[in-house]
Design an enzyme around this catalytic site. Structure first.
Site, short mmCIF file in Angstrom:
data_model
loop_
_atom_site.label_atom_id
_atom_site.label_comp_id
_atom_site.label_asym_id
_atom_site.label_seq_id
_atom_site.Cartn_x
_atom_site.Cartn_y
_atom_site.Cartn_z
N THR A 37 1.14 -4.38 -8.22
CA THR A 37 0.31 -3.52 -9.06
C THR A 37 1.07 -2.27 -9.48
O THR A 37 0.76 -1.67 -10.49
CB THR A 37 -0.95 -3.07 -8.30
N GLY A 123 15.95 -8.58 3.91
CA GLY A 123 15.29 -9.53 3.04
C GLY A 123 13.89 -9.89 3.52
O GLY A 123 13.35 -10.93 3.17
N SER A 129 15.99 -1.81 1.26
CA SER A 129 16.76 -1.19 0.18
C SER A 129 16.24 0.21 -0.16
O SER A 129 17.02 1.15 -0.28
CB SER A 129 16.78 -2.08 -1.06
N ASP A 173 7.79 1.47 -3.09
CA ASP A 173 8.63 1.47 -1.89
C ASP A 173 9.27 2.84 -1.64
O ASP A 173 9.22 3.37 -0.53
CB ASP A 173 9.74 0.41 -2.01
C1 GLA Z 1 8.79 -4.93 -4.25
C2 GLA Z 1 9.00 -3.80 -5.25
C3 GLA Z 1 7.76 -2.89 -5.31
C4 GLA Z 1 6.49 -3.70 -5.53
C5 GLA Z 1 6.42 -4.88 -4.56
C6 GLA Z 1 5.28 -5.80 -4.86
O1 GLA Z 1 8.69 -4.44 -2.95
O2 GLA Z 1 10.12 -3.04 -4.88
O3 GLA Z 1 7.93 -1.94 -6.32
O4 GLA Z 1 6.38 -4.12 -6.85
O5 GLA Z 1 7.60 -5.66 -4.57
O6 GLA Z 1 4.06 -5.16 -4.68
#
Ligand code: GLA
Length: 393
Positions: A37, A123, A129, A173
């Site tokens: 989202t 992963g 990251s 993140d």
């Molecule tokens: C990864 C991306 C985030 C987000 C999630 C899914 O972690 O880095 O920005 O989009 O996937 O919710």
């Protein structure tokens, strides 16, 4: 992994003496709900976790950026032109991307030595990251006395991931890693970056992250493809009502306008995003009311939507969620993060958690042939400076 291991490792790689060595830590994150989202201007509910990335930095006075890791064998000294020209691969792309952003902002970074160490399973969808990126940005900001606000560092790290690493991720993140605090979940509006820190009190239940140990493949290309599909779906919905992104539509509006989307796949992608936003709101409400049952139901609903409409799950994640339904004391479970492998997160009664892990391990191994990893969620850590070690002695 602790600071002593980091300091010893630093001495081994770079030797003693010279300038003081500065130690930092950035957590990883697990998203409770609100998946895929963020890049659609929607809502997310992540918590930062105790697993994370440690970084030791020292100004070297040499005209190079020496990057080493306790986890990865590759490493070495990068030059400014090398970083500018993106001649880097593997894990070093993350700190190099951050250094590049600081160069773009006109910051003159002196030669440095950096040693990274971490305990986030790689992963696994727990943001190793973003954790590397944020610890690098935070350390440079602090070490160089720049005093940039957290939001600037977050945006800069996302920009590095999008343009240097090539993963077109949203803001969740980096935001969760930078702003997470103990025992709180971050209820974030990814359009405005307004957020509320919600007590993540699960009562007599606990959250457990289960690593499927299914290595993720094609994540970057499939992720970027989902993003384009969402933009495509938006183009069609806009004919019925203007909006900046898919989160500009309520579930009721979507039902009224969905006939404008001529393609079944695009329709399902949009439906996931719009219903998922709704689930985030209802989950926050459940958290506030202490309703573990409701929270769990929403987790299952989110998983089904990610599996069927957004198609970012995989057999291994589906097996973990399905098997958790048969375990006593479980309220709900779902895949977390980008998907295509990685982890699930499960809400389970504290006193049933050991039996849950044993049962799930056996059933998952029988069906998927893989040994899962379990990490009870502990949100006790945050992004911070840990210490200064004079002359690294
Ligand atoms: C990864 C991306 C985030 C987000 C999630 C899914 O972690 O880095 O920005 O989009 O996937 O919710």
């Amino acid at each position: 992994m602790d600071t002593l291991e980091l300091i010893n490792g630093f001495r081994k790689f770079f030797g003693e003496g010279g300038q003081p060595c500065h130690l930092y830590f950035a957590p990883g994150r697990v998203n409770l709900i609100g998946e895929h989202t963020d890049y659609n201007g929607g809502y997310v509910l992540p918590v930062s976790i105790h697993l994370g990335t440690y970084l030791a930095v020292r100004i070297s006075g040499r005209d190079e950026f020496a990057l080493r890791s306790l986890q990865f064998k590759d490493g070495g000294a990068l030059t400014r032109p090398g970083i500018r020209n993106k001649t880097i691969s593997g894990w070093m792309t993350y700190p190099a991307g951050i250094l590049n952003e600081f160069f773009d902002c006109g910051v003159d970074i002196p030669g440095i030595e950096m040693l990274f160490g971490g305990n986030i399973p790689l992963g696994s969808g727990l943001s190793s990251s973003a954790s590397i990126e944020m610890v690098t940005a935070f350390a440079l900001n602090e070490l160089l006395g720049l005093k940039w606000p957290a939001t600037k560092l977050i945006m800069l790290a996302q920009h590095a991931e999008n343009h240097y690493v090539g993963m077109n991720c949203g803001i969740m993140d980096q935001f969760a890693v930078a702003m997470g605090s103990p025992e709180r979940a971050i209820f974030l509006n990814c359009s405005t970056l307004e957020y509320e820190s919600v007590p993540a009190d699960m009562g007599d239940a606990v959250l457990i992250v289960t690593d499927s140990r299914k290595s993720r493949s094609l994540t970057q290309s499939a992720y970027n493809a989902r993003r384009s599909e969402c933009e495509n779906a938006l183009m069609h919905l806009r004919k019925g009502k203007p909006a900046d992104n898919l989160s500009g539509y309520t579930t009721v509006e979507f039902e009224r306008l969905k006939h404008l989307i001529p393609n079944e796949t695009l329709l399902r992608r949009a439906r996931h995003v719009i219903t998922e936003n709704d689930r985030v709101f209802r989950c926050v409400e459940a958290l506030r009311n202490g309703s573990q049952n409701r929270f769990g139901e929403l987790m299952y609903e989110s998983h089904v939507s990610l599996r069927d409409d957004y198609e970012v799950s995989c057999d291994e994640l589906d097996i973990l969620v399905e098997e958790s339904m048969d375990c006593p004391g479980v309220f709900g479970s779902r895949m977390t993060g980008a998907g295509f492998g990685g982890c699930t997160v499960t809400l389970v009664m504290r006193d049933q958690a050991p039996a849950f892990m044993t049962k799930l391990r056996n059933h998952y191994f029988r069906r998927a042939g893989l040994e899962p990893g379990f990490y009870p969620v502990d949100s006790s850590r945050r992004l911070e400076k840990l210490a200064v070690v004079p002359s690294c002695r």
